[in-house]
Design a protein around this motif. Structure first.
Motif, PDB file in Angstrom:
ATOM      1  N   ASN A  32      23.623  -2.743 -11.378  1.00 55.78           N
ATOM      2  CA  ASN A  32      24.407  -3.003  -9.807  1.00 55.78           C
ATOM      3  C   ASN A  32      23.566  -2.955  -8.750  1.00 55.78           C
ATOM      4  OD1 ASN A  32      26.838  -3.636 -11.461  1.00 55.78           O
ATOM      5  ND2 ASN A  32      27.042  -1.456 -11.956  1.00 55.78           N
ATOM      6  N   GLY A  33      22.274  -2.571  -8.766  1.00 46.22           N
ATOM      7  CA  GLY A  33      21.572  -2.570  -7.756  1.00 46.22           C
ATOM      8  C   GLY A  33      21.699  -1.108  -6.984  1.00 46.22           C
ATOM      9  N   ILE A  34      22.156  -0.063  -7.719  1.00 53.11           N
ATOM     10  CA  ILE A  34      22.432   1.177  -6.994  1.00 53.11           C
ATOM     11  C   ILE A  34      21.194   1.768  -7.232  1.00 53.11           C
ATOM     12  CG2 ILE A  34      23.881   3.264  -7.160  1.00 53.11           C
ATOM     13  CD1 ILE A  34      25.121   0.697  -6.133  1.00 53.11           C
ATOM     14  N   ASP A  35      20.672   2.685  -6.456  1.00 54.13           N
ATOM     15  CA  ASP A  35      19.593   3.556  -6.459  1.00 54.13           C
ATOM     16  C   ASP A  35      19.706   4.721  -7.581  1.00 54.13           C
ATOM     17  OD1 ASP A  35      17.349   2.835  -4.702  1.00 54.13           O
ATOM     18  OD2 ASP A  35      18.692   3.284  -3.068  1.00 54.13           O
ATOM     19  N   LEU A  36      18.584   4.722  -8.453  1.00 60.02           N
ATOM     20  CA  LEU A  36      18.755   5.851  -9.438  1.00 60.02           C
ATOM     21  C   LEU A  36      17.684   7.014  -9.052  1.00 60.02           C
ATOM     22  CD1 LEU A  36      18.657   3.389 -12.613  1.00 60.02           C
ATOM     23  CD2 LEU A  36      20.554   4.953 -11.730  1.00 60.02           C
ATOM     24  N   ASN A  37      16.727   6.694  -8.152  1.00 59.06           N
ATOM     25  CA  ASN A  37      15.875   7.707  -7.791  1.00 59.06           C
ATOM     26  C   ASN A  37      15.670   7.593  -6.120  1.00 59.06           C
ATOM     27  OD1 ASN A  37      12.905   7.471 -10.124  1.00 59.06           O
ATOM     28  ND2 ASN A  37      14.943   8.159 -10.455  1.00 59.06           N
ATOM     29  N   PRO A  38      14.833   8.757  -5.723  1.00 63.78           N
ATOM     30  CA  PRO A  38      14.587   8.323  -4.304  1.00 63.78           C
ATOM     31  C   PRO A  38      13.633   7.348  -4.134  1.00 63.78           C
ATOM     32  CG  PRO A  38      14.214  10.745  -5.015  1.00 63.78           C
ATOM     33  CD  PRO A  38      14.469   9.772  -6.065  1.00 63.78           C
ATOM     34  N   VAL A  39      13.847   6.542  -3.070  1.00 64.19           N
ATOM     35  CA  VAL A  39      13.091   5.280  -2.724  1.00 64.19           C
ATOM     36  C   VAL A  39      11.636   6.008  -2.179  1.00 64.19           C
ATOM     37  CG1 VAL A  39      12.560   3.236  -1.193  1.00 64.19           C
ATOM     38  CG2 VAL A  39      14.787   3.998  -2.433  1.00 64.19           C
ATOM     39  N   GLN A  40      10.732   5.520  -2.491  1.00 64.45           N
ATOM     40  CA  GLN A  40       8.884   5.849  -2.189  1.00 64.45           C
ATOM     41  C   GLN A  40       8.461   4.762  -1.472  1.00 64.45           C
ATOM     42  OE1 GLN A  40       7.131   8.633  -5.003  1.00 64.45           O
ATOM     43  NE2 GLN A  40       8.749   7.824  -6.286  1.00 64.45           N
ATOM     44  N   ASP A  41       7.838   4.959  -0.347  1.00 64.09           N
ATOM     45  CA  ASP A  41       6.817   4.036   0.046  1.00 64.09           C
ATOM     46  C   ASP A  41       5.386   4.145  -0.168  1.00 64.09           C
ATOM     47  OD1 ASP A  41       9.050   2.524   1.429  1.00 64.09           O
ATOM     48  OD2 ASP A  41       8.756   3.410   3.303  1.00 64.09           O
ATOM     49  N   THR A  42       4.550   3.348  -0.432  1.00 64.28           N
ATOM     50  CA  THR A  42       3.073   3.484  -0.301  1.00 64.28           C
ATOM     51  C   THR A  42       2.605   3.791   0.949  1.00 64.28           C
ATOM     52  OG1 THR A  42       2.400   1.368  -0.229  1.00 64.28           O
ATOM     53  CG2 THR A  42       2.940   2.349  -2.535  1.00 64.28           C
ATOM     54  N   PRO A  43       1.433   4.402   1.114  1.00 58.56           N
ATOM     55  CA  PRO A  43       0.805   4.360   2.376  1.00 58.56           C
ATOM     56  C   PRO A  43       0.341   2.922   2.808  1.00 58.56           C
ATOM     57  CG  PRO A  43      -0.267   5.903   0.999  1.00 58.56           C
ATOM     58  CD  PRO A  43       0.742   5.143   0.092  1.00 58.56           C
ATOM     59  N   VAL A  44       0.035   2.587   3.809  1.00 56.77           N
ATOM     60  CA  VAL A  44      -0.539   1.339   4.248  1.00 56.77           C
ATOM     61  C   VAL A  44      -1.825   1.011   3.407  1.00 56.77           C
ATOM     62  CG1 VAL A  44      -1.602  -0.024   6.247  1.00 56.77           C
ATOM     63  CG2 VAL A  44       0.651   1.242   6.497  1.00 56.77           C
ATOM     64  N   ALA A  45      -1.935  -0.285   2.991  1.00 56.01           N
ATOM     65  CA  ALA A  45      -3.227  -0.607   2.485  1.00 56.01           C
ATOM     66  C   ALA A  45      -4.198  -0.860   3.513  1.00 56.01           C
ATOM     67  CB  ALA A  45      -2.935  -1.985   1.553  1.00 56.01           C
ATOM     68  N   THR A  46      -5.382  -0.424   2.806  1.00 54.49           N
ATOM     69  CA  THR A  46      -6.465  -0.408   3.804  1.00 54.49           C
ATOM     70  C   THR A  46      -7.603  -1.411   3.534  1.00 54.49           C
ATOM     71  OG1 THR A  46      -7.664   1.147   2.356  1.00 54.49           O
ATOM     72  CG2 THR A  46      -6.211   1.973   4.553  1.00 54.49           C
ATOM     73  N   ARG A  47      -7.637  -2.054   2.466  1.00 54.95           N
ATOM     74  CA  ARG A  47      -8.535  -3.026   2.006  1.00 54.95           C
ATOM     75  C   ARG A  47      -8.160  -4.414   1.701  1.00 54.95           C
ATOM     76  NH1 ARG A  47     -12.437  -4.019  -2.495  1.00 54.95           N
ATOM     77  NH2 ARG A  47     -11.194  -2.675  -3.877  1.00 54.95           N
ATOM     78  N   LYS A  48      -8.686  -5.311   2.164  1.00 54.63           N
ATOM     79  CA  LYS A  48      -8.097  -6.569   1.903  1.00 54.63           C
ATOM     80  C   LYS A  48      -9.398  -7.586   1.580  1.00 54.63           C
ATOM     81  CE  LYS A  48      -4.772  -6.295   5.535  1.00 54.63           C
ATOM     82  NZ  LYS A  48      -4.350  -6.855   6.765  1.00 54.63           N
TER      83      LYS A  48
END
Length: 303
Positions: free
Chosen positions: A194-210
Motif C-alpha cells: 500500500n506504499g506505507i513505510d516499513l523502515n525509516p527513510v534514508q538519504d545518501t550523501p550527495v554524489a561527488t563524481r560524474k
C-alpha cells in the motif's frame, strides 16, 4: 490550550524522546527521532503562515533543526573530530520548550538549513514547465548553490540468530544528462504493497563524481529491518533527486525498486521509471529505452 501551544509541546516531547534514546545508546532510534523533528521544524520554517511564529522565531527553529541534523550526522560518523555532542544539544531544550517566549541569542553559531522546498510526488511537474519557459529568457548571473545537509544513512542493526540483514551498495546510476544534475542524491525507503513505510527513510550523501552518463555514489545503505520480518509484497525504493536552482527546490527525477524475490548476494542492475514515484507499483513507465540503469550490489549478513 491553543493549537500552537500543543505543537510546541509535541516538539518538546519529541526532542526529549530523541535525547533519551541518545543517552541510552539507542542510536538508530535517536537518529530517527532527531530527523523526524528536524523535518517538522523545517516544514514550519518554510510555511508562509506568520500567525503562529514570528520571522525571528522561525529563524531560531531553523537553527534548531540544523543542530538536530548535526547531531544525527555525528552519530553516523564515528571518525568525526568536531562532532556536535549530546551535551551541546541538551543545552537547547529551554529553546524548544519556550520558543513562544524565548528572546535570547542562539547559543551556537549555526545557520538554518538552506530553504529548499520539499514537494510531494507529482507537485514538481507544473514547476518544471515554468522552469523551461524561464530558461528561454536567459538570466545573466551564475546562481550559487548552497550545500545540502549530509546524508541520513543509518548504522546496521544488531544481528539476531537466524535472521538476515541486507546491505545495499549503491554503485552508480545511468542518466543521459548525468553531468547536468546538481547535488544529486538517492532516497531509499522500504514500502509495503500500500506504499506505507516499513523502515525509516534514508538519504545518501550527495554524489561527488560524474562520468559520461553515470553518477557514481559508491555508498552502503543498511536496510533497517531483518528480511524475515518484512511482509510479503514489500519492496525497496530508490528515488533519484537533484536540486533545481531556478525554483530553489529539490525534485525527484526518476525512481527504481527491488522486490523481495530479487534479493540475493551479488550485483544487480534495475530499471529506472518516470516520476511521480508509484509506491503501489500500479502505473509504471520506463524512463528511457536506452540501456541506463541503477547499479547495486547486495550483501546478506546472517548469524
Amino acid at each position: 490550550m491553543s493549537d500552537v501551544t500543543k505543537t510546541v509541546q509535541k516538539w518538546h516531547a519529541s526532542f526529549k524522546k530523541g535525547t533519551d534514546f541518545d543517552s541510552w545508546g539507542q542510536l538508530v532510534e535517536a537518529i530517527d527521532e532527531y530527523q523526524i523533528l528536524a523535518r517538522q521544524l523545517q516544514k514550519e520554517v518554510q510555511s508562509s503562515n506568520l500567525h503562529d511564529f514570528t520571522e525571528e522565531q522561525k529563524k531560531t527553529l531553523g537553527k534548531f533543526a540544523t543542530c538536530l541534523e548535526m547531531r544525527s550526522a555525528a552519530l553516523q560518523c564515528t571518525q568525526s573530530q568536531d562532532e556536535f555532542k549530546l551535551e551541546d544539544l541538551k543545552k537547547l531544550e529551554p529553546i524548544i520548550k519556550n520558543i513562544l517566549t524565548y528572546n535570547k541569542d542562539f547559543p551556537f553559531d549555526v545557520q538554518p538549513v538552506p530553504l529548499r522546498k520539499i514537494l510531494a510526488p507529482g507537485e514538481e511537474e507544473n514547476l518544471e514547465v515554468e522552469e523551461e519557459l524561464d530558461a528561454g529568457t536567459g538570466a545573466g548571473s551564475t546562481p550559487s548553490f548552497p550545500s545540502r545537509v549530509p546524508g541520513t544513512l543509518l548504522p546496521r542493526l544488531p544481528s539476531e540468530p537466524g535472521m538476515t540483514l541486507l546491505t545495499l551498495t549503491i554503485e552508480k546510476i545511468g542518466l543521459k544528462d548525468a553531468g547536468q544534475c546538481i547535488d544529486p542524491y538517492i532516497t531509499v525507503s522500504v514500502k509495503d504493497l500500500n506504499g506505507i513505510d516499513l523502515n525509516p527513510v534514508q538519504d545518501t550523501p550527495v554524489a561527488t563524481r560524474k562520468e559520461d552518463t553515470y553518477i557514481h555514489f559508491s555508498v552502503e545503505v543498511e536496510i533497517q529491518k531483518h528480511l524475515e520480518k518484512l511482509p510479503k509484497g514489500a519492496a525497496i525504493f530508490f528515488e533519484f533527486k537533484h536540486y533545481k536552482p531556478k525554483k530553489r527546490f529539490t525534485s525527484t527525477k526518476c525512481f527504481a525498486f527491488m522486490e523481495m524475490d530479487e534479493i540475493k548476494p551479488g550485483p544487480i542492475v534495475i530499471e529506472l521509471y518516470k516520476k511521480p514515484t508509484d509506491f503501489k507499483r500500479k502505473k509504471l513507465n520506463l524512463l528511457t529505452k536506452k540501456p541506463l540503469y541503477l547499479h547495486l550490489n547486495q550483501t546478506l549478513h546472517k548469524d
